[in-house]
Motif scaffolding. Structure first.
Motif, PDB file in Angstrom:
ATOM      1  N   ARG A  12     -12.512  25.233  25.980  1.00  0.00           N
ATOM      2  CA  ARG A  12     -13.088  25.514  27.304  1.00  0.00           C
ATOM      3  C   ARG A  12     -12.019  25.670  28.384  1.00  0.00           C
ATOM      4  NH1 ARG A  12     -17.641  20.928  27.343  1.00  0.00           N
ATOM      5  NH2 ARG A  12     -18.283  21.838  29.355  1.00  0.00           N
ATOM      6  N   ILE A  13     -10.972  24.834  28.328  1.00  0.00           N
ATOM      7  CA  ILE A  13      -9.860  25.028  29.270  1.00  0.00           C
ATOM      8  C   ILE A  13      -9.145  26.330  28.953  1.00  0.00           C
ATOM      9  CG2 ILE A  13      -7.643  24.121  30.067  1.00  0.00           C
ATOM     10  CD1 ILE A  13      -8.690  21.310  29.377  1.00  0.00           C
ATOM     11  N   ILE A  16     -10.767  29.507  30.331  1.00  0.00           N
ATOM     12  CA  ILE A  16     -10.533  29.690  31.775  1.00  0.00           C
ATOM     13  C   ILE A  16      -9.118  30.203  32.008  1.00  0.00           C
ATOM     14  CG2 ILE A  16     -10.449  28.551  34.019  1.00  0.00           C
ATOM     15  CD1 ILE A  16     -12.438  26.470  32.859  1.00  0.00           C
ATOM     16  N   THR A 159     -14.334  17.627  33.939  1.00  0.00           N
ATOM     17  CA  THR A 159     -15.596  18.105  34.480  1.00  0.00           C
ATOM     18  C   THR A 159     -15.591  19.634  34.469  1.00  0.00           C
ATOM     19  OG1 THR A 159     -14.964  18.383  36.819  1.00  0.00           O
ATOM     20  CG2 THR A 159     -15.518  16.148  36.084  1.00  0.00           C
ATOM     21  N   ASP A 160     -16.769  20.220  34.669  1.00  0.00           N
ATOM     22  CA  ASP A 160     -16.893  21.672  34.759  1.00  0.00           C
ATOM     23  C   ASP A 160     -17.028  22.142  36.208  1.00  0.00           C
ATOM     24  OD1 ASP A 160     -16.723  22.355  32.017  1.00  0.00           O
ATOM     25  OD2 ASP A 160     -18.771  21.660  31.709  1.00  0.00           O
ATOM     26  N   LYS A 161     -16.557  21.330  37.152  1.00  0.00           N
ATOM     27  CA  LYS A 161     -16.641  21.711  38.563  1.00  0.00           C
ATOM     28  C   LYS A 161     -15.812  22.968  38.824  1.00  0.00           C
ATOM     29  CE  LYS A 161     -17.474  17.007  40.196  1.00  0.00           C
ATOM     30  NZ  LYS A 161     -16.955  15.858  40.992  1.00  0.00           N
ATOM     31  N   ASP A 162     -16.346  23.846  39.647  1.00  0.00           N
ATOM     32  CA  ASP A 162     -15.671  25.102  39.989  1.00  0.00           C
ATOM     33  C   ASP A 162     -14.711  24.841  41.137  1.00  0.00           C
ATOM     34  OD1 ASP A 162     -14.911  27.724  40.226  1.00  0.00           O
ATOM     35  OD2 ASP A 162     -16.766  28.387  41.213  1.00  0.00           O
ATOM     36  N   SER A 181     -11.088  18.654  36.967  1.00  0.00           N
ATOM     37  CA  SER A 181     -11.860  19.805  36.488  1.00  0.00           C
ATOM     38  C   SER A 181     -11.055  20.589  35.460  1.00  0.00           C
ATOM     39  CB  SER A 181     -12.239  20.726  37.653  1.00  0.00           C
ATOM     40  OG  SER A 181     -11.107  21.410  38.141  1.00  0.00           O
ATOM     41  N   ARG A 182     -11.782  21.189  34.514  1.00  0.00           N
ATOM     42  CA  ARG A 182     -11.122  22.067  33.544  1.00  0.00           C
ATOM     43  C   ARG A 182     -10.423  23.224  34.247  1.00  0.00           C
ATOM     44  NH1 ARG A 182     -15.582  19.981  30.916  1.00  0.00           N
ATOM     45  NH2 ARG A 182     -15.110  19.136  28.826  1.00  0.00           N
ATOM     46  N   LYS A 183     -11.022  23.696  35.328  1.00  0.00           N
ATOM     47  CA  LYS A 183     -10.412  24.794  36.069  1.00  0.00           C
ATOM     48  C   LYS A 183      -9.072  24.370  36.668  1.00  0.00           C
ATOM     49  CE  LYS A 183     -11.561  28.408  39.433  1.00  0.00           C
ATOM     50  NZ  LYS A 183     -12.631  28.950  40.320  1.00  0.00           N
TER      51      LYS A 183
END
Length: 229
Positions: A12-13, A16, A159-162, A181-183
């Motif tokens: 997932r990371i 992105i 977390t998946d926070k944008d 966050s991953r982002k």
């Protein structure tokens, strides 16, 4: 044109980071995964992407994926297996990079591998992750014992926070915060890959400022909801 090999490209990371990297017109990606291809069409259909499949514990498979790359980003983890798998994966990456003459590596690890997380959060993190921490420490040791220009990234609970909002700590410093966050992690990965002289032969912790506590807030919130049901 810079070629970056990404091991564990389905992560997932990683997905992105891949999107961010492809925004750079002078970057090509070699994407390596185990078997199932979960990448979106926007990545797969990009003419600067080449996909490889194989076993990250097998140096021959890894060597094929990183051939011709300038840098390697490893976003590896157990594939429906034991966390012990990460140790032979680290050995295969080092062996393959040495053979190929590639020096720059960004390696995703975990908070807590050095016992650097203080207080109740540190105790909770150690209980939750158990042997996972021991194995990820062994993998990090293998990376640090090499002569690679590595950066080990130790994110807080994800977390998946944008959002891109983070701070870093060096090896030997106490970890701060409980989540990231991953982002944010992807943004740090991309920054290092595009500026490979930064954070060389370093192990850095990553967290979102102001998230100190005994547990990540999203876990506390979930527990509260559960108790109120």
């Amino acid at each position: 044109m810079k070629t970056i090999a990404i091991l564990g490209a389905n992560g997932r990371i990683a997905r992105i980071a891949e999107t961010m990297l492809l925004e750079q017109s002078d970057v090509k990606l070699n994407l390596f995964m185990h078997t199932d291809n979960e990448l979106p069409e926007s990545i797969l259909n990009n003419g600067r992407v080449t996909v490889f499949t194989g076993d990250a514990k097998n140096p021959d498979d890894v060597s094929e994926a990183i051939a011709g790359a300038d840098e390697v980003y490893a976003n590896l983890g157990p594939n429906k297996g034991s966390s012990e798998d990460i140790v032979p994966m680290a050995k295969a990456v080092v062996e393959s990079m040495d053979k190929a003459g590639i020096k720059r590596l960004v390696w995703i690890s975990s908070l807590g591998i050095y016992g650097e997380v203080p207080g109740e959060f540190g105790a909770w993190n150690a209980r939750e992750l158990g042997d996972y921490l021991d194995n990820y420490r062994k993998a990090a040791d293998r990376i640090e014992e090499s002569d690679l220009d590595y950066t080990i990234i130790r994110p807080a609970w994800l977390t998946d926070k944008d959002e891109v909002d983070y701070e870093t700590t060096a090896k030997g410093e106490l970890f701060r915060g409980t989540e990231a966050s991953r982002k944010s992690v992807a943004a740090e990965v991309v920054k290092i890959l595009m500026n490979p002289e930064e954070e060389s032969r370093a192990s850095i912790g990553m967290d979102k400022p102001g998230t100190d506590g005994d547990k990540p807030q999203w876990i506390l919130s979930a527990s509260t909801e559960h108790l109120s049901e």
